[in-house]
Write an enzyme that holds these catalytic residues in place. Sequence first.
Site, mmCIF file in Angstrom:
data_model
loop_
_atom_site.group_PDB
_atom_site.id
_atom_site.type_symbol
_atom_site.label_atom_id
_atom_site.label_comp_id
_atom_site.label_asym_id
_atom_site.label_seq_id
_atom_site.Cartn_x
_atom_site.Cartn_y
_atom_site.Cartn_z
ATOM 1 N N GLY A 273 0.646 -1.195 0.160
ATOM 2 C CA GLY A 273 -0.009 0.059 0.005
ATOM 3 C C GLY A 273 0.808 1.193 -0.010
ATOM 4 N N SER A 274 0.226 2.222 0.828
ATOM 5 C CA SER A 274 0.776 3.536 0.849
ATOM 6 C C SER A 274 2.322 3.629 0.907
ATOM 7 C CB SER A 274 0.196 4.577 1.744
ATOM 8 O OG SER A 274 -1.056 4.397 1.355
ATOM 9 N N ILE A 275 3.099 2.734 1.490
ATOM 10 C CA ILE A 275 4.513 2.741 1.934
ATOM 11 C C ILE A 275 5.143 2.998 0.219
ATOM 12 C CG2 ILE A 275 6.573 1.524 2.237
ATOM 13 C CD1 ILE A 275 5.185 0.261 4.351
ATOM 14 N N LYS A 277 4.156 4.880 -1.935
ATOM 15 C CA LYS A 277 4.084 6.480 -2.127
ATOM 16 C C LYS A 277 5.467 7.017 -1.968
ATOM 17 C CE LYS A 277 -0.741 6.576 -1.472
ATOM 18 N NZ LYS A 277 -1.796 6.462 -0.574
#
Lengths: 563, 374
Positions: A273-275, A277
């Site tokens: 997921g957002s890691i 980003k």
Amino acid sequence: MTSRVSFESTNKKALEKAKSRLLFGGTLVAAAFLVIAVRLVDVTILNEESRKNTIETRNVTAGIKMSRADIVDRNGILLATNLRTPGLTGNPKKVIDPIQAARSIVQILPELSETKLVKQLSAKSKEFVWLKREITPRQEYEINKLGIIGVDFKYEEKRYWPMRNLTVHAVGYTNVDNKGLAGIELFCDEILKENQKPLELSLDVRVQQVLRREMYNQIDKYKAIGGSGIVLDAETGETIALVSLPDFMPHEAGTATDNEKFNKATHGIYELGSIFKIFNTAIALESGKVKLDTSYDARKPIYISRYIIRDYHAQNKVLTVPEIFIHSSNIGSALIAAEFDRSLQQKFFTDLGLLRPSSIELAAKGTPKPPDNWKKIYRMTVSYGHGISVSPLHAATAVAAIVNGNHYQATLLKKDNKPVHGTKVISEKTSLIMRKLLREVVLKTSGRSADAADYLVGGKTGTADKSRGGGYDRSKLISSFVGVFPITSPKYVVIVNIDDPKQINKLRPTGGRVAAPVVGRVISEIAPLLGVFPVMVNAPDIKGVSLNNQTNQSSRKQRIAVN
Amino acid sequence: MTTFSRTDTSVLGRWWWTVDRWSLAAIVALIAFGTMLTLASSPAVAIKMGYDSLHFVTRHLIFLPFAAIGIIFVSLLTPTQIRRYSVLAFLFCILGLALTLLIGKEVNGAQRWLSIAGQTLQVTEFAKPTFAVVTAWLFAEKIRDNKFPGYTLAIASFVILIGLVLKQPDLGQSFVIGTIWMAQLCLAGLPIWIVASLFVLGIAGLCSAYYFMDHVKQRINSFIDSSMGDNYQGERSLDAFANGGLFGRGPGEGTVKNSLPDAHADFVFAVAGEELGLIIVLVIVCLFAFIVLRGLIRTMGEGDLFILLASCGLLGQFGLQALINMASSLQLMPAKGMTLPFISYGGSSLLAIALSVGMILALTRRRSGKARNE
């Protein structure tokens, strides 16, 4: 009279003869006693040294050649060693009274069957039988004290892991013949067999203990099914701690379940997921495709192919690049990624080591699963960590590369101050911006629980739906947080993933709620152990680190101090 | 002790001045060492056999006064009395040996023990010395009176005795009895070729024992080549001597007695080696050599063939038994169930040795012509 004389003379002659023969016999007897005396001196004095040696070495050399080197942590703490284990043996030919012997042995080893022992010890045709392998030194002493003739001990070498389950996923275990079956024991099997010198791992059991304890408590609290955690030396790639829960006792590996034996930190691959980003933002800044003040309209979900990309923490406004990162906007990230060339992500991910198995010295490591192709839709989902699966170790290694500009190969072996060569992945300038952004996340968002007073933690949350079959299960999450400290000059990366945490008070168990507090608690405890000094946050030389955008959110121009 | 005046003509007074006091002193010294070693070695064995730890010590101390009285009493006898009682005792012994085979107690596969009034005794121990005296008498009588069927009787009694002892089976005692009987034959003046052929016959007998008696074969095999069988006792015994060194570990401080089954009897010499050390053990060897050699030298001055043959036979048995025991402890020959006179524990063997030594002392007493014919 004549007969008397003749008797006297016969008698005299016989006596003479007897005496001369007696002289000969007496000499023989004297010689025999002399032989005894010489032999006595021989066995006592002349052979004394050689025999003493054999007496002493008899016990020491009884099967005691260390056939496998020890394994120690970076501070020399024993993680795996060999124990000389006594086993009880019998020589039925020497046993005088098998029934009495069996009765006395059972007193000390009640788990043995007396009737079976009698049978074993009565087999007069044999000279060797195993009565019980692996008894304790105390039992050995007690049985030895019985002084049963024909009952003896045979010593075997047994692999022993004093830290038990604490380091089991890194160190691994062996089979009864001391052959490595998992972990370092398997990967370095040959080295361990050939060397006598202990094998030094990069692990620090103190850090390992803190990380495992905090993770264990959190998994317990959120009724999660497991989790993984890694502490990585950002400047060398050394793995300081490596935890995968649930774990198991190396001595009872045979009874461990597959789930317990599965190394979630290196073998399991997950959409994190957002890691991701972090990587997306770094690519964007490094490639020059976007500037910090470039803004994107993140108000509406993106409809592309059959997907909808929407934000969880919808800001419903036009966002700058830092805002997209800090508020973790999927829409914004996807819009940024949409600007990349076809091969840009792929090249960058390759540089970060995200597309190949890790270099760590373990057999159990996962091969990342990138999207089938790098079409636009996939480039967009990959930007926020969907459609690509990597192991937590991959993520930690890549984050370390982002925060110090150089990529280092992850390793489990201690590097003895040897210069470590990294590969340059991003410029120092981009790296610095990324550090500031990571710090912002901890200061302003749900990631703030990862902060550890005065150790200046930067980091990023990640909350991903667990993939199931071809789609996703919204009710099951992998909640992650990756932290870096001290963010001013990154030394360590800490990543924590909690697998399937359950809701508490109807709140979604996100990375910020579940994983970030673990990272915070771990860092505040391990930083002093690792020799990282606290920093007074408000000291003048530190203040500049802060991005002051909270005072002027509407401004498109960010006042970012970039050296 | 020297309170007897030379002019004292009482029984004990005369005994004191005529007995070989040096040999007597040596015997007393051996008894003292034996008591000390029984104290040290037997508790370990007693516990292992399920007895009270002082079982053997108590028994040894009960037998000691009887043994001492036995030595003195027998040494008071005249040669003629010795001869007569021995012949009588020998006949009883033959009877006892026959009884042993019929109603004897079996220990470790050998039937050697006869139980009389709750007391077990090994009749062979008593048959041995009396036989030596009987043999001496038969040979001496044959030489004195050619018409006397000395050789026939000697061979007959030898065959009967050896037959009974081998039947038990007790090869060690048979060996001692046979060897000394041949030595006496030799001293009695038999032509050398007969002696030589008897010697060959003896060797042949031993060889057949190797082939026909399994336990003998096994022991000899393991002695010659330790890989062929287990020579555990021998190894431990040698360890004990090395362990003891020059001065020993101190009485009671040894460990070999814990690992040898017959530490108080067959392997008492090893216990001595470990606990008392080389110097004391050499003293013990010297005491044995002294008793035997001094006895033999004294018989060189003897004018009576019977006395010469009898005391040589008794001394020979005494010395040979000691030599065999010491040699097997030192791995110079295969392990053999033979006690070390006075040093090993052994109730009936102690009494038998006492009687035997008593007879030696009696026969080697200084006699006037009058005393000899008394």
